[in-house]
Enzyme design. Structure first.
Site, mmCIF file in Angstrom:
data_model
loop_
_atom_site.group_PDB
_atom_site.id
_atom_site.type_symbol
_atom_site.label_atom_id
_atom_site.label_comp_id
_atom_site.label_asym_id
_atom_site.label_seq_id
_atom_site.Cartn_x
_atom_site.Cartn_y
_atom_site.Cartn_z
ATOM 1 N N SER A 88 0.837 -1.197 0.000
ATOM 2 C CA SER A 88 0.000 0.000 0.000
ATOM 3 C C SER A 88 0.873 1.249 0.000
ATOM 4 O O SER A 88 2.095 1.178 0.158
ATOM 5 C CB SER A 88 -0.919 0.008 1.232
ATOM 6 O OG SER A 88 -0.170 0.333 2.403
ATOM 7 N N SER A 90 0.733 3.765 2.222
ATOM 8 C CA SER A 90 0.670 4.475 3.502
ATOM 9 C C SER A 90 2.024 4.996 3.975
ATOM 10 O O SER A 90 2.082 5.864 4.855
ATOM 11 C CB SER A 90 0.070 3.573 4.584
ATOM 12 O OG SER A 90 0.963 2.523 4.926
ATOM 13 N N LYS A 145 4.999 0.817 9.663
ATOM 14 C CA LYS A 145 4.783 2.221 9.975
ATOM 15 C C LYS A 145 6.048 2.782 10.626
ATOM 16 O O LYS A 145 7.014 2.069 10.889
ATOM 17 C CB LYS A 145 3.602 2.410 10.937
ATOM 18 C CG LYS A 145 2.283 1.812 10.479
ATOM 19 C CD LYS A 145 1.673 2.526 9.302
ATOM 20 C CE LYS A 145 0.366 1.869 8.862
ATOM 21 N NZ LYS A 145 -0.180 2.452 7.620
ATOM 22 N N SER A 228 -3.172 7.049 5.790
ATOM 23 C CA SER A 228 -2.550 5.959 6.531
ATOM 24 C C SER A 228 -3.473 5.502 7.661
ATOM 25 O O SER A 228 -3.965 6.318 8.451
ATOM 26 C CB SER A 228 -1.206 6.413 7.131
ATOM 27 O OG SER A 228 -0.671 5.416 7.979
#
Length: 269
Positions: A88, A90, A145, A228
């Site tokens: 993704s 994010s 993250k 996100s």
């Protein structure tokens, strides 16, 4: 990143080891007995005949061949380095969709494969680290993250600015995208000793939020701040769900119908 390859690898390694050990216990003596009986009846046997009498079962031969390979892969993947693909956007601009990354599995301590129990603690995450972890709401899925809040920190996100213990984290505008009618801002942000880039939409800011990070847990956010799914929405990441620290991009391959590229190999900051 929700495919439980670790469990499959452990099972395959166990089955290969079981087949190899069972052969040593149950079948090897039978092969020796056949050779001894044939030699007793016929005397010295040709090499080809001996090889035929001592030939292993095909499944056993496969287990014996695969076990050392599977065992080495299991050790490397569980305790040293594990590859992941970014699915993704994010973490843009730091990580793009289709980036293949390497994750240091021992940086935050040695953990047992599959169950994740830490058997030897080492480092703890620092503010600014890019980490892979098991999604707290569904641990079968791996997320990636950036750590922004450490245990005991008071984290506030207001007007698209991150505050740690009341201190705004410095941001500098690098570029407006596109320049004439910008919809996206490329920013440079400093978290602790880490300087990294992030994206901010020009859309109005969301409602501000404030969180106090519990002991043994971490507050994480994506670098694509307005796109996100992170701790702002589902909470903190417990230490026991950490998988490792992302440290390098080694390949970019966005989809099956394109060729992989090695032109953007880089470390992750």
């Amino acid at each position: 990143m929700d495919f439980d390859f670790a469990l499959i690898l452990v099972v395959l390694t166990f089955l290969a080891a079981l087949g190899w050990v069972y052969d040593r216990i149950a079948f090897a003596s039978a092969r020796k007995a056949r050779i001894a009986a044939a030699q007793k009846a016929s005397g010295d046997l040709p090499e080809a005949t001996l090889e035929q009498l001592n030939k292993e079962n095909a499944i056993v031969d496969l287990c014996r061949s695969l076990f050392p390979v599977l065992f080495v892969v299991l050790i490397l993947r569980s305790f040293v380095v594990e590859p992941f693909q970014i699915p993704s956007g994010s973490m843009k601009p730091t990580l793009k969709i289709g980036d293949f990354i390497l994750v240091n599995k021992w940086h935050y301590g040695f953990r047992l494969p599959v169950i994740g129990t830490k058997v030897m603690p080492l480092n703890t995450p620092l503010r600014g680290d890019v980490v892979v972890f098991k999604y707290p709401q569904n641990p079968s899925i791996n997320y990636i993250k950036r750590v922004v809040g450490l245990p005991g920190d008071r984290v506030r996100y207001q007007n698209k600015t991150l505050y740690i213990n009341g201190q705004p984290q410095a941001q500098t505008l690098l570029e407006q995208l596109p320049p004439q009618n910008p919809r996206l801002l490329l920013m440079d942000e400093t978290l602790g000793d880490v300087s990294h880039q992030l994206y901010r939409d020009v859309s109005p800011p969301r409602r501000p939020g404030e969180w106090v990070v519990p002991e043994g847990q971490y507050f994480v956010m994506g670098d694509n701040r307005d796109n996100s799914n992170d701790s702002r929405f589902w909470g903190f990441v417990p230490d026991e769900l950490l998988v490792g620290k992302a440290f390098a991009v080694w390949m970019h391959w966005p989809d099956f119908f394109t060729l992989p590229s090695f032109s953007d190999v880089r470390t992750i900051h």
